[in-house]
Write an enzyme that holds these catalytic residues in place. Sequence first.
Site, mmCIF file in Angstrom:
data_model
loop_
_atom_site.group_PDB
_atom_site.id
_atom_site.type_symbol
_atom_site.label_atom_id
_atom_site.label_comp_id
_atom_site.label_asym_id
_atom_site.label_seq_id
_atom_site.Cartn_x
_atom_site.Cartn_y
_atom_site.Cartn_z
ATOM 1 N N HIS A 1 4.780 0.248 0.828
ATOM 2 C CA HIS A 1 5.206 -0.558 1.967
ATOM 3 C C HIS A 1 4.183 -1.654 2.270
ATOM 4 O O HIS A 1 3.044 -1.615 1.796
ATOM 5 C CB HIS A 1 5.394 0.319 3.215
ATOM 6 C CG HIS A 1 4.141 1.007 3.672
ATOM 7 N ND1 HIS A 1 3.673 2.167 3.092
ATOM 8 C CD2 HIS A 1 3.232 0.686 4.640
ATOM 9 C CE1 HIS A 1 2.559 2.547 3.687
ATOM 10 N NE2 HIS A 1 2.262 1.665 4.624
ATOM 11 N N GLN B 1 0.806 -1.208 0.000
ATOM 12 C CA GLN B 1 0.000 0.000 0.000
ATOM 13 C C GLN B 1 0.842 1.262 0.000
ATOM 14 O O GLN B 1 2.048 1.230 0.257
ATOM 15 C CB GLN B 1 -0.933 0.013 1.207
ATOM 16 C CG GLN B 1 -0.226 -0.080 2.549
ATOM 17 C CD GLN B 1 -1.194 -0.309 3.697
ATOM 18 O OE1 GLN B 1 -1.484 0.589 4.463
ATOM 19 N NE2 GLN B 1 -1.697 -1.544 3.811
ATOM 20 N N ARG C 1 -4.154 0.643 -2.374
ATOM 21 C CA ARG C 1 -3.545 -0.689 -2.340
ATOM 22 C C ARG C 1 -2.880 -1.022 -3.667
ATOM 23 O O ARG C 1 -3.349 -0.613 -4.723
ATOM 24 C CB ARG C 1 -4.596 -1.733 -1.975
ATOM 25 C CG ARG C 1 -5.111 -1.557 -0.545
ATOM 26 C CD ARG C 1 -6.188 -2.571 -0.184
ATOM 27 N NE ARG C 1 -6.579 -2.388 1.211
ATOM 28 C CZ ARG C 1 -7.474 -1.506 1.625
ATOM 29 N NH1 ARG C 1 -8.097 -0.746 0.746
ATOM 30 N NH2 ARG C 1 -7.771 -1.382 2.902
ATOM 31 N N GLU D 1 2.852 8.023 8.645
ATOM 32 C CA GLU D 1 2.812 7.150 9.815
ATOM 33 C C GLU D 1 4.199 6.701 10.208
ATOM 34 O O GLU D 1 5.182 6.932 9.498
ATOM 35 C CB GLU D 1 1.924 5.941 9.543
ATOM 36 C CG GLU D 1 2.410 5.034 8.424
ATOM 37 C CD GLU D 1 1.406 3.917 8.103
ATOM 38 O OE1 GLU D 1 1.855 2.762 7.979
ATOM 39 O OE2 GLU D 1 0.212 4.201 7.965
ATOM 40 N N HIS E 1 0.203 5.780 0.804
ATOM 41 C CA HIS E 1 -0.705 6.800 1.309
ATOM 42 C C HIS E 1 -0.515 8.099 0.525
ATOM 43 O O HIS E 1 0.609 8.435 0.131
ATOM 44 C CB HIS E 1 -0.464 7.045 2.796
ATOM 45 C CG HIS E 1 -0.541 5.802 3.625
ATOM 46 N ND1 HIS E 1 -1.652 4.981 3.611
ATOM 47 C CD2 HIS E 1 0.343 5.224 4.470
ATOM 48 C CE1 HIS E 1 -1.436 3.961 4.431
ATOM 49 N NE2 HIS E 1 -0.233 4.085 4.946
#
Length: 430
Positions: A285, A111, A304, A148, A113
């Site tokens: 990642h 995935q 994804r 994140e 972001h």
Amino acid sequence: MYELENVLRPYAWGSTTAISGLLGRPASGGPEAELWIGAHPDSPSVALSPAGAGSTGAHAAVAEDGGRLGLDSLIALDPEHHLGSDSVAEFGPRLPFLLKVLAADSPLSLQVHPTLEQARAGFAREEAAGVGHKATERNYKDDNHKPEMIFALTPFEALCGFKPASEARAVFDLLVADFELAGLDLPELVPLLLQDLAQPDEHTALQSAFERLIAGGEAVAEATAVIAAALISGAPTAPYQAELSTVVTLNARYPGDPGVLISLLLNRISLAPGEAVYLPAGNVHAYLHGLGIEVMAASDNVLRGGLTPKFVDVPELLRTVSFAAAGVPKLSPETTMLGQELFRPPFREFQLQRIVLESGAGPVPVAQSGAAVIIVVAGSVLLDSPKGELRLERGASAFLPAAEAPVNAHAVSGAAGTAIAFAVTTALKA
């Protein structure tokens, strides 16, 4: 200060024992993938009315619901009190971060972001098109980005960002040698990937190879099956044992999936307990195995790229991926003059503090720039502020409003062993 009850997400890839073992409670019997601690509207924590709370203001609002209120609803009662004026000015009237305990027993999806700009544009576009929020083809669940970080509590395995094209090419060169040694027919896909990766411009090389694989189709599925079979039969893997064993593992779970061979374009990392990495927008990642503390901006936006039966929007994915070999973004702790151990990624929304309290030692100030949340993973911790105190046992968590600062964390007098907690706040004062 409000003790919290949190939502446990039972995704299929979750461990059945890791989170319960960490927090010292009985296992549910099913997969326990993520414990969400925060105010994300999809799964907000529940704030419990503080002991000795008065009958006015926010305390009264909690008490009216039998001593329980969603943390998002509690914050909405008085955002500046709970979040602080600086946080509201920069991030709006919502908690800007989300803390998770994550336990992967099998690989998560590959995935990426989006950036904040991509998230806002994508969310607005899907809203205007009337795409349902629960629709399988929905890409953007909200209008926020999702940088994140992951802090390893156990040995933690992951794929993280692109390796240099030359290093990826070396892995495929080994596969060529293996097939020649065994007298096997090399899948036609492999020489094409080697041509992609040999292009002089790194960005172009990585993008070409990634696009060839993500397109999928019968050629990718067949090549993946043949390569996995050769590896299972004993083809030499040194010095790429970790990378090639990952191919076998991923193919066993997602046979023929494009993400299996895409993994060879990515850094295969192993974190020891106490190590951390951060993941900016565009970083491809996948977490593979392990228990960790995950912190992110308060978003659920995921594009994804494989290793999943879920929807993969290839054109939108390609718009969000950063085709740069930037190395593994490991994060080293900083120790402040107050003895606080902080992990500070280059994001304004959050920073992570590890609090270790030996029996008999002095208190550690909780780093707090606006609101904070805290979870205790070992021992007992006593939180005190000018307004009150709250004792948290192993497995318990709490929300610390901005107006509660300063808060100190103490080892509980007479308690045996070391107490360990993790706290998250914004990085506005970093």
